[in-house]
Design a protein around this motif. Structure first.
Motif, PDB file in Angstrom:
ATOM      1  N   VAL A 166       0.506  -8.990  -0.148  1.00  0.00           N
ATOM      2  CA  VAL A 166      -0.322  -7.785  -0.023  1.00  0.00           C
ATOM      3  C   VAL A 166      -0.340  -7.309   1.426  1.00  0.00           C
ATOM      4  N   TYR A 218       3.003  -5.786   2.209  1.00  0.00           N
ATOM      5  CA  TYR A 218       3.079  -4.485   1.533  1.00  0.00           C
ATOM      6  C   TYR A 218       2.369  -3.417   2.360  1.00  0.00           C
ATOM      7  N   SER A 219       1.207  -3.783   2.897  1.00  0.00           N
ATOM      8  CA  SER A 219       0.462  -2.840   3.723  1.00  0.00           C
ATOM      9  C   SER A 219       1.167  -2.605   5.054  1.00  0.00           C
ATOM     10  N   ALA A 233       7.861  -7.239   1.682  1.00  0.00           N
ATOM     11  CA  ALA A 233       7.138  -7.890   0.592  1.00  0.00           C
ATOM     12  C   ALA A 233       8.081  -8.395  -0.498  1.00  0.00           C
ATOM     13  N   MET A 260       0.314 -14.778  -2.471  1.00  0.00           N
ATOM     14  CA  MET A 260       0.140 -13.429  -2.985  1.00  0.00           C
ATOM     15  C   MET A 260      -0.641 -12.550  -2.012  1.00  0.00           C
ATOM     16  N   PHE A 261      -1.621 -13.148  -1.352  1.00  0.00           N
ATOM     17  CA  PHE A 261      -2.365 -12.395  -0.336  1.00  0.00           C
ATOM     18  C   PHE A 261      -1.429 -12.004   0.808  1.00  0.00           C
ATOM     19  N   GLY A 301       2.626   0.601   2.489  1.00  0.00           N
ATOM     20  CA  GLY A 301       2.551   0.753   1.046  1.00  0.00           C
ATOM     21  C   GLY A 301       3.891   0.748   0.358  1.00  0.00           C
ATOM     22  N   TRP A 314      -8.877  -6.098   6.369  1.00  0.00           N
ATOM     23  CA  TRP A 314      -9.758  -6.960   5.574  1.00  0.00           C
ATOM     24  C   TRP A 314     -10.897  -7.559   6.381  1.00  0.00           C
ATOM     25  N   ILE A 353       7.127  -1.999  -1.008  1.00  0.00           N
ATOM     26  CA  ILE A 353       7.519  -3.399  -1.186  1.00  0.00           C
ATOM     27  C   ILE A 353       8.751  -3.750  -0.368  1.00  0.00           C
ATOM     28  N   PHE A 395      -7.920  -1.430   2.547  1.00  0.00           N
ATOM     29  CA  PHE A 395      -6.509  -1.642   2.254  1.00  0.00           C
ATOM     30  C   PHE A 395      -5.703  -0.389   2.528  1.00  0.00           C
TER      31      PHE A 395
END
Length: 372
Positions: A33, A36-37, A47, A29-30, A41, A275, A43, A248
């Motif tokens: 993310v 996605y980034s 993603a 899941m990370f 932003g 991050w 999907i 993010f």
């Protein structure tokens, strides 16, 4: 290691190593993310596709966990031969992308057989040392068959060309050889021979772009806008993230397209820019826990094949993580090894889940024997 113990839950479900499965889901899941980034932003295109593959292959790993471990022992050599034939097929009929011929186009999917060889070479070598008499482990007959098993696929993969995958196949096989008890002096001799042959390999075996990557690794500032561009931008992204990152969706290197391959090989740099060091530490700890569990499965295994296979597959996951992180941070040449569950790519995710499924299969058999 089961989180589910209710009598209402079927035994097949309750016996799964749910802590490890949840840990893999958290890492996956990370990774979604991060992708996605990387798409600013959105999907799509990474993603959504990666998430679909992740859950399909996770279900496949859970199904594989129900297969008895002796199936892997009996099937090790047939699977090795099948994938070796596919590697030959890649040379004859393979699809070309990005200047490399690594895929078989099957219509529905494009399969990369070299990725599948990573877990299979571990099982093939483990099977060889299981059937080898214990008294022969220090003889030459314990060396050359394993060397042939490793050398054939590694050589075919080098022809594609794919240096990173060839190195991982070789490392996985050699790890099993070492754990099987092959004398240390032979490894030292092999390492010295490799050191002596490095100039020959660099000048006559490696392709021009691979040779340039090695030279740039030794002198990163020699070609900052050419061969060294990837690693230079990766270092900028990681360094600019600091301890806690820019936030993010606030990364600039990836969003402004300064960082090439920010969703595949250099996804770690994309993540650490946003991050920071804390995000990198989280991944190191998470993968470390997963590898530690795999080593524990090896220690508890009840057969030589299972012990060597579990340890070899745990090492394969370690090589994935260590080589990618070293590559992205400039501590190793760029060899095209993705970061499992974080980098975009279906075949790498499938390979990781195959390793996980076999490890869970061996772990289940261990717990069954222990209860008996």
């Amino acid at each position: 290691m089961s989180l589910v113990s209710s009598d209402l839950v079927p035994t097949q479900i309750s016996q799964l190593p749910w802590k490890i499965i949840l840990l893999v889901i958290v890492i996956g899941m990370f990774g979604l993310v991060v992708l996605y980034s990387a798409a600013s932003g959105n999907i799509r295109p990474w993603a959504l596709n990666q998430g679909t593959r992740f859950f399909i292959f996770l279900a496949m790993a859970i199904v594989m966990s129900r297969i008895p471990d002796n199936f892997w022992a009996l099937g090790a050599f047939p699977m090795y031969i099948a994938i070796l034939v596919m590697l030959v097929g890649v040379e004859l009929l393979g699809a070309v992308a990005g200047g490399s011929q690594r895929w078989l186009d099957l219509g529905v999917i494009r399969l990369q057989p070299s990725e599948l060889m990573k877990p299979v070479i571990v099982m093939a070598c483990a099977r060889f040392y299981e059937i080898l008499p214990a008294g022969d482990i220090r003889k030459f007959g314990a060396i050359w068959p394993a060397a042939v098993l490793i050398g054939l696929p590694a050589g075919l993969v080098m022809l594609q060309p794919d240096l990173g995958t060839a190195l991982m196949i070789t490392a996985g096989g050699i790890t099993v050889m070492f754990l099987a008890g092959v004398p240390l002096r032979l490894f030292i001799g092999g390492a010295l021979a490799m050191a002596v042959s490095i100039p020959i390999i660099v000048n006559y075996v490696l392709h021009d772009y691979q040779r340039n990557r090695v030279l740039v690794f030794l002198n990163p500032e020699s070609d900052p806008l050419g061969t060294g561009y990837h690693i230079s931008q990766s270092k900028i992204a990681i360094g600019s993230g600091g301890w806690f990152g820019k936030g993010f969706l606030q990364g600039t290197q990836s969003h402004l397209d300064y960082l090439p391959e920010g969703h595949t090989d250099f996804a770690l740099a994309t993540m650490m820019e946003e991050w920071g060091m804390m995000g990198g530490a989280f991944l190191i700890i998470a993968f470390g826990l997963l590898i530690r569990w795999g080593i524990g499965v090896s220690v508890r295994a009840n057969s030589r094949f299972s012990r060597l296979t579990a340890a070899g597959l745990s090492a394969t996951i370690f090589y994935y993580v260590a080589i990618n992180m070293a590559m992205v941070m400039g501590l190793a040449p760029v060899v095209g090894v993705p970061l499992p569950l974080i980098s975009f790519g279906g075949t790498a995710t499938m390979t990781f889940m195959i390793c996980l499924g076999i490890l869970m299969s061996i772990d289940r058999q261990n717990r069954r024997v222990t209860r008996w």
